[in-house]
Design an enzyme around this catalytic site. Sequence first.
Site, mmCIF file in Angstrom:
data_model
loop_
_atom_site.group_PDB
_atom_site.id
_atom_site.type_symbol
_atom_site.label_atom_id
_atom_site.label_comp_id
_atom_site.label_asym_id
_atom_site.label_seq_id
_atom_site.Cartn_x
_atom_site.Cartn_y
_atom_site.Cartn_z
ATOM 1 N N TYR A 258 14.721 7.669 71.575
ATOM 2 C CA TYR A 258 14.815 8.116 70.178
ATOM 3 C C TYR A 258 15.845 9.218 70.098
ATOM 4 O O TYR A 258 15.853 10.131 70.917
ATOM 5 C CB TYR A 258 13.443 8.627 69.715
ATOM 6 N N ASP B 26 21.514 12.741 75.309
ATOM 7 C CA ASP B 26 20.683 13.367 74.299
ATOM 8 C C ASP B 26 19.646 14.206 75.037
ATOM 9 O O ASP B 26 18.645 13.690 75.539
ATOM 10 C CB ASP B 26 20.011 12.299 73.426
ATOM 11 N N LYS C 297 15.207 21.466 70.042
ATOM 12 C CA LYS C 297 13.902 21.948 70.494
ATOM 13 C C LYS C 297 13.950 23.330 71.161
ATOM 14 O O LYS C 297 13.976 24.329 70.474
ATOM 15 C CB LYS C 297 13.236 20.895 71.375
HETATM 16 C C1 LIG Z 1 15.573 13.002 72.487
HETATM 17 C C2 LIG Z 1 15.476 13.351 71.035
HETATM 18 N N1 LIG Z 1 16.580 13.306 70.279
HETATM 19 C C3 LIG Z 1 16.553 13.624 68.987
HETATM 20 C C4 LIG Z 1 15.375 13.994 68.360
HETATM 21 C C5 LIG Z 1 15.366 14.335 66.906
HETATM 22 O O1 LIG Z 1 15.184 15.707 66.755
HETATM 23 P P1 LIG Z 1 14.592 16.312 65.404
HETATM 24 O O2 LIG Z 1 13.173 15.864 65.299
HETATM 25 O O3 LIG Z 1 14.761 17.792 65.564
HETATM 26 O O4 LIG Z 1 15.423 15.777 64.273
HETATM 27 C C6 LIG Z 1 14.199 14.051 69.114
HETATM 28 C C7 LIG Z 1 12.924 14.422 68.488
HETATM 29 O O5 LIG Z 1 11.869 14.252 69.006
HETATM 30 C C8 LIG Z 1 14.262 13.731 70.486
HETATM 31 O O6 LIG Z 1 13.170 13.765 71.263
#
Ligand SMILES: Cc1ncc(COP(=O)(O)O)c(C=O)c1O
Length: 426
Positions: free
Chosen positions: A143, A238, A266
């Site tokens: 994700y 990511d 995060k």
């Molecule tokens: C690996 C990863 N990328 C992107 C996101 C998206 O981040 P946000 O919820 O701050 O938009 C998340 C959220 O859980 C994530 O775990």
Amino acid sequence: MTSRNHQLFEQSQHYIPGGVNSPVRAFKSVGGDPIFFQRGEGAYFWDADGKSYIDYVGSWGPLILGHAHPDVVKAVQIAAQNGLTFGAPTEAELEIAKLICQLLPSVEQVRLVSSGTEAGMSVIRLARGFTGRSKIIKFEGCYHGHDDSLLVKAGSGALTFGNPSSAGVPAETAGHTIVLDYNDITGIEEAFNKWGQEVAAVIVEPVAGNMNLIAPKVDFLARLRTLCTQHGSVLIFDEVMTGFRVGLGCAQGLYQIKPDLTALGKVIGGGMPMAAFGGRRDIMQCLAPLGPVYQAGTLSGNPVAVAAGLATLKQVQIPGFYEKLGNRTQQLVDGITAIAKKHGIDFCAQSIGGMFGLYFSKDIPTSFAEVMRCDKAAFNRFFHAMLEEGVYFAPSAFEAGFVSSMHGDNELDKTLSVAEKIFKSW
Ligand SMILES: Cc1ncc(COP(=O)(O)O)c(C=O)c1O
């Protein structure tokens, strides 16, 4: 008597779709009412009825120092007193940008944004603008936020709902995204053979945490690096979840692979809405105002969020921080695994730094397909039994868990004694 929690959820459903502001909070996967929280301190938080829980979600990753760490709270208070936002540069933004570049050798320049979704969306546009290509490769179960290009068979909430791609994403947009199996080296080789010259970027969670925790196989990330280099595609890690969660050098430090671009979020916001993306200078300089790739944000680099991030990153740099966090997390998974084994339950678990995965399965899964074969009903039973006893795991069998530096012996002992009680009468 109806609990305050239940009343709040009833009312919220009237005013907020599903009663929640992010789908995975809704407990749809595990059943029952989501819990409304009032206060958090260290490894604990308290719900609307005053019940306390040991928190293994940590707001889905940011709270590596636990709730309301005094240094973070103080930094936020000071920043807030000096003005909530300026819409103009500040010295603190320079400080955190410098720090991220120092800690991550792959990052030569960085831009701050307000969420991981924004970071994911921006790195994709940037990679497309840099290469002049349209196709991107992602992996099933990973994700990267809810951008149209990335919400194609995505994990997290979408996975939980068994709804692999969202309504509202145009087929033409999704059509540029190639979805492959995580850890499948042959699959990625075939994709590059077929579309190599059209691939703008490969985006990957270097440790997948949105389909429970899936560790990368030894050669997987290295092969991605080689293939991207050979074909002129941008390799994007990511690290929104893994960044400063699995180690001070993030997952790229742990596995010694240098991506071209990195998305962060995060932990770097310390619990405030802040995220970032950065990487090679030649790519980053394609961004406006220097280059033709547009990206902007009213609250980007918000001073209060940056203050929380800086205070958090200061703590994690204390020598031994990650050794201690990693050991504690390992003790947790080893402890629960031993108890399950003693009682003959098909269960296994693993941890990487301060994140962990629990699986109701004989073997640790290495792909989306394998994780889907875990016993979801058993997880849901375990989740509710733990919750009842005041231990809060992620409300889904398809999410990683998180330990903070405030989880000490007492919290570990309590968690294991509750696990013993539950598995004994399983
Ligand atoms: C690996 C990863 N990328 C992107 C996101 C998206 O981040 P946000 O919820 O701050 O938009 C998340 C959220 O859980 C994530 O775990």
